[in-house]
Motif scaffolding. Sequence first.
Motif, PDB file in Angstrom:
ATOM      1  N   PRO A   1      38.159  37.597 -17.753  1.00  0.00           N
ATOM      2  CA  PRO A   1      38.029  38.334 -16.481  1.00  0.00           C
ATOM      3  C   PRO A   1      39.311  38.289 -15.652  1.00  0.00           C
ATOM      4  CG  PRO A   1      36.721  36.300 -16.453  1.00  0.00           C
ATOM      5  CD  PRO A   1      37.169  36.512 -17.856  1.00  0.00           C
ATOM      6  N   MET A   2      40.085  37.200 -15.794  1.00  0.00           N
ATOM      7  CA  MET A   2      41.366  37.127 -15.087  1.00  0.00           C
ATOM      8  C   MET A   2      42.337  38.151 -15.667  1.00  0.00           C
ATOM      9  SD  MET A   2      41.834  33.012 -14.751  1.00  0.00           S
ATOM     10  CE  MET A   2      40.407  31.975 -14.372  1.00  0.00           C
ATOM     11  N   HIS A   3      42.305  38.263 -16.997  1.00  0.00           N
ATOM     12  CA  HIS A   3      43.144  39.253 -17.668  1.00  0.00           C
ATOM     13  C   HIS A   3      42.787  40.655 -17.189  1.00  0.00           C
ATOM     14  CE1 HIS A   3      44.918  40.734 -21.774  1.00  0.00           C
ATOM     15  NE2 HIS A   3      45.629  41.102 -20.728  1.00  0.00           N
ATOM     16  N   LEU A   4      41.504  40.921 -17.080  1.00  0.00           N
ATOM     17  CA  LEU A   4      41.063  42.235 -16.603  1.00  0.00           C
ATOM     18  C   LEU A   4      41.515  42.477 -15.161  1.00  0.00           C
ATOM     19  CD1 LEU A   4      37.436  42.449 -18.062  1.00  0.00           C
ATOM     20  CD2 LEU A   4      39.496  43.604 -18.876  1.00  0.00           C
ATOM     21  N   ALA A   5      41.410  41.446 -14.321  1.00  0.00           N
ATOM     22  CA  ALA A   5      41.858  41.573 -12.926  1.00  0.00           C
ATOM     23  C   ALA A   5      43.352  41.880 -12.880  1.00  0.00           C
ATOM     24  CB  ALA A   5      41.554  40.289 -12.166  1.00  0.00           C
ATOM     25  N   LEU A   6      44.096  41.253 -13.770  1.00  0.00           N
ATOM     26  CA  LEU A   6      45.537  41.479 -13.849  1.00  0.00           C
ATOM     27  C   LEU A   6      45.832  42.910 -14.282  1.00  0.00           C
ATOM     28  CD1 LEU A   6      48.143  39.744 -13.564  1.00  0.00           C
ATOM     29  CD2 LEU A   6      48.006  39.325 -16.010  1.00  0.00           C
ATOM     30  N   LEU A   7      45.123  43.361 -15.314  1.00  0.00           N
ATOM     31  CA  LEU A   7      45.337  44.711 -15.837  1.00  0.00           C
ATOM     32  C   LEU A   7      44.937  45.784 -14.847  1.00  0.00           C
ATOM     33  CD1 LEU A   7      44.005  44.292 -19.494  1.00  0.00           C
ATOM     34  CD2 LEU A   7      46.378  44.323 -18.752  1.00  0.00           C
ATOM     35  N   MET A   8      43.908  45.504 -14.055  1.00  0.00           N
ATOM     36  CA  MET A   8      43.367  46.519 -13.161  1.00  0.00           C
ATOM     37  C   MET A   8      43.903  46.420 -11.730  1.00  0.00           C
ATOM     38  SD  MET A   8      41.859  48.010 -15.437  1.00  0.00           S
ATOM     39  CE  MET A   8      41.257  47.667 -17.092  1.00  0.00           C
ATOM     40  N   GLY A   9      44.900  45.562 -11.528  1.00  0.00           N
ATOM     41  CA  GLY A   9      45.542  45.495 -10.214  1.00  0.00           C
ATOM     42  C   GLY A   9      44.686  44.899  -9.128  1.00  0.00           C
ATOM     43  N   GLN A  10      44.029  43.772  -9.414  1.00  0.00           N
ATOM     44  CA  GLN A  10      43.163  43.107  -8.446  1.00  0.00           C
ATOM     45  C   GLN A  10      43.684  41.696  -8.164  1.00  0.00           C
ATOM     46  OE1 GLN A  10      40.628  44.605  -6.867  1.00  0.00           O
ATOM     47  NE2 GLN A  10      41.099  46.483  -7.982  1.00  0.00           N
ATOM     48  N   PRO A  11      44.745  41.549  -7.363  1.00  0.00           N
ATOM     49  CA  PRO A  11      45.322  40.217  -7.132  1.00  0.00           C
ATOM     50  C   PRO A  11      44.384  39.252  -6.418  1.00  0.00           C
ATOM     51  CG  PRO A  11      46.289  41.836  -5.646  1.00  0.00           C
ATOM     52  CD  PRO A  11      45.488  42.592  -6.647  1.00  0.00           C
ATOM     53  N   GLY A  12      43.582  39.763  -5.489  1.00  0.00           N
ATOM     54  CA  GLY A  12      42.644  38.900  -4.778  1.00  0.00           C
ATOM     55  C   GLY A  12      41.606  38.323  -5.709  1.00  0.00           C
ATOM     56  N   GLY A  13      41.065  39.168  -6.587  1.00  0.00           N
ATOM     57  CA  GLY A  13      40.078  38.704  -7.552  1.00  0.00           C
ATOM     58  C   GLY A  13      40.669  37.708  -8.526  1.00  0.00           C
ATOM     59  N   LEU A  14      41.901  37.957  -8.944  1.00  0.00           N
ATOM     60  CA  LEU A  14      42.584  37.053  -9.870  1.00  0.00           C
ATOM     61  C   LEU A  14      42.765  35.670  -9.254  1.00  0.00           C
ATOM     62  CD1 LEU A  14      44.137  36.493 -12.459  1.00  0.00           C
ATOM     63  CD2 LEU A  14      46.134  37.591 -11.448  1.00  0.00           C
ATOM     64  N   ALA A  15      43.243  35.637  -8.023  1.00  0.00           N
ATOM     65  CA  ALA A  15      43.461  34.353  -7.341  1.00  0.00           C
ATOM     66  C   ALA A  15      42.145  33.620  -7.113  1.00  0.00           C
ATOM     67  CB  ALA A  15      44.181  34.584  -6.019  1.00  0.00           C
ATOM     68  N   ALA A  16      41.087  34.372  -6.792  1.00  0.00           N
ATOM     69  CA  ALA A  16      39.791  33.754  -6.501  1.00  0.00           C
ATOM     70  C   ALA A  16      39.153  33.144  -7.746  1.00  0.00           C
ATOM     71  CB  ALA A  16      38.852  34.788  -5.881  1.00  0.00           C
ATOM     72  N   MET A  17      39.402  33.742  -8.911  1.00  0.00           N
ATOM     73  CA  MET A  17      38.776  33.244 -10.138  1.00  0.00           C
ATOM     74  C   MET A  17      39.424  31.956 -10.648  1.00  0.00           C
ATOM     75  SD  MET A  17      37.735  36.570 -12.427  1.00  0.00           S
ATOM     76  CE  MET A  17      39.036  37.690 -11.954  1.00  0.00           C
ATOM     77  N   ASP A  18      40.736  31.812 -10.407  1.00  0.00           N
ATOM     78  CA  ASP A  18      41.426  30.606 -10.880  1.00  0.00           C
ATOM     79  C   ASP A  18      41.447  29.568  -9.758  1.00  0.00           C
ATOM     80  OD1 ASP A  18      42.756  28.892 -12.514  1.00  0.00           O
ATOM     81  OD2 ASP A  18      44.599  30.060 -12.660  1.00  0.00           O
ATOM     82  N   VAL A  19      40.251  29.090  -9.405  1.00  0.00           N
ATOM     83  CA  VAL A  19      40.095  28.268  -8.202  1.00  0.00           C
ATOM     84  C   VAL A  19      40.788  26.915  -8.306  1.00  0.00           C
ATOM     85  CG1 VAL A  19      37.963  29.332  -7.413  1.00  0.00           C
ATOM     86  CG2 VAL A  19      37.848  27.477  -9.069  1.00  0.00           C
ATOM     87  N   ASP A  20      40.876  26.352  -9.519  1.00  0.00           N
ATOM     88  CA  ASP A  20      41.481  25.026  -9.657  1.00  0.00           C
ATOM     89  C   ASP A  20      42.847  25.089 -10.347  1.00  0.00           C
ATOM     90  OD1 ASP A  20      40.592  25.728 -12.128  1.00  0.00           O
ATOM     91  OD2 ASP A  20      39.323  23.968 -12.457  1.00  0.00           O
ATOM     92  N   TYR A  21      43.429  26.294 -10.381  1.00  0.00           N
ATOM     93  CA  TYR A  21      44.791  26.506 -10.900  1.00  0.00           C
ATOM     94  C   TYR A  21      44.919  26.143 -12.384  1.00  0.00           C
ATOM     95  CZ  TYR A  21      45.002  25.422  -5.892  1.00  0.00           C
ATOM     96  OH  TYR A  21      44.735  25.337  -4.546  1.00  0.00           O
ATOM     97  N   ARG A  22      43.814  26.126 -13.111  1.00  0.00           N
ATOM     98  CA  ARG A  22      43.822  25.663 -14.502  1.00  0.00           C
ATOM     99  C   ARG A  22      44.497  26.656 -15.434  1.00  0.00           C
ATOM    100  NH1 ARG A  22      38.103  24.098 -16.925  1.00  0.00           N
ATOM    101  NH2 ARG A  22      38.191  22.824 -15.025  1.00  0.00           N
ATOM    102  N   TYR A  23      44.397  27.938 -15.103  1.00  0.00           N
ATOM    103  CA  TYR A  23      44.868  28.955 -16.039  1.00  0.00           C
ATOM    104  C   TYR A  23      46.086  29.727 -15.534  1.00  0.00           C
ATOM    105  CZ  TYR A  23      40.235  27.936 -17.875  1.00  0.00           C
ATOM    106  OH  TYR A  23      39.128  27.295 -18.356  1.00  0.00           O
TER     107      TYR A  23
END
Length: 536
Positions: free
Chosen positions: A116-138
């Motif tokens: 889902p982070m990859h999809l957020a990246l591909l689809m231009g959703q920076p807020g969603g991308l940042a929100a999904m990686d809450v513990d900075y693991r990925y």
Amino acid sequence: MTNGSSSGAFGWLGNVNNLLTTFGAIVAAIAATFSAINKAAIERVDSKVKDLTFREQKEKLSATFADVFLKTVLPDPQIKENPKHVQALLSILNIIAQASASGTGDSDAKARAIMPMHLALLMGQPGGLAAMDVDYRYVDDWVALALADDSHTIRVTAIQALTGICQKALRAGRLDVVSKGVEAVNELLALIPEDQATVRAPAVAARSQLASFITKQHQLLDAAQLPDGDRRTAENVKSEVRAALGEAQAVAQATKSTLQATYAKLEDSTKPADVKQAATVKSNIAQIDAALKTAAQVTVEKAVETAKVNTPNAPTGTDPIQSAISRIIPDLASENADKRHKARSDLALFGQSAVKLLLQEVEKRAQKNSEPDYRTRLGVALALQSMRQPVVLDTWDAYWVVSLIRSNDDNTRDATAEFLMNLESDASVRNCFDALEALFYELSESPGGTDGKTVVNIATIVGSWARNITPDTDSRDPGKPFPAFALEIAKRWQQILRQSKAKADWTETLRTLDSLIERASKSPSVPTVKALVSPP
């Protein structure tokens, strides 16, 4: 004998019994062994059946996980029409393939988390991308995807997400994450060519905002620490973070200037592609301008805060902002290029507060042409060019700003002209127009050298005002809108140069005026200009 025989019989029977008992024990043991073997076999078969069932279940879960994206997410028109639709599809199919190929029916947990982070990246959703990686693991994983991809738009999305993550991590005291994020931001931005200003603009604005946040919240950076096991020195890492964003505002100012020049070339076009691009550029300018507004506020706040700390016993009435500006101005003449560039950027951020002090420096260096004088005048011109509008200029200010147009340095003249063309204050435009008009008449008999170049700059500025100033701006002539007035003056200058004895030397200036007058005449700002001026 009989007793012996009986005793022998009993002994034999006993031996036989013992033998049978032993044999029975052996048989029982063998039976038990076979029973155990059969049981183990049965258990293995049962386990295998259960494993197959569990594998099917897990494989089905992976397929269901992917199915959600295949049937719910990807069919969305916005995603379906995205050039990266195929890449998103491949990312999802990878989950299914992993589950099918795995001996256990598992798909990789990281792959499922990153998808889902990859999809957020591909689809231009920076807020969603940042929100999904809450513990900075990925962070490392999706940053690597952005670095490897051929799309600059994806890199912009990653930069925007990283700036949000860095702010969150700084609040949490995670110096390691901030350091990693800032380094990734710079690495990604470096991959986007500088001549693609419209693509870079959102990333440049986000980076500017991050730099402002770190400057404003410097206590958070001071308190942030590295985790156990990180062998770096925290203070060194903090210095690296500050240095990595040290020119963020200067980059934003330069990008804004480039975008303004691009917009000026597009704004009169009626071609659909140009109209669309002009709207994008205008939006880009607004993004960067908002970032620079924040930077300006932080710069002023920092100056006041620093003054309180460094000069607690300053005399009453001392203006900390003016004091800060006065300390920076000498750096305009520094032999160190980095120091000069930073001084220009910082002074631009002070905006209106710096105008008087900068122009006083120009006045002090009038008729002087040493290397420090040249550097200072260029620095003043570039600082003015980078200031956010509106900038208010009185008649004294206008005189000394316009004096920079006379510089024998092309960069100083061009930066000053750019600043004047972008003026938004009505009073500033009128005051500067009077100063430019006086200079035009003074130099119009001298087409050669610097004087000729200055006249070209003057014509360009006034022609641009005729086209761009709003018609509700009053001119010095009562009842006459400024755009019409400026166009009238431009046509008058056109006639003067055409009738000049040195007409042949004014070819470039006349060509510039002809083009500007033609463009201005088509502007809705000057509907009555033909009634104001007869054809030359």
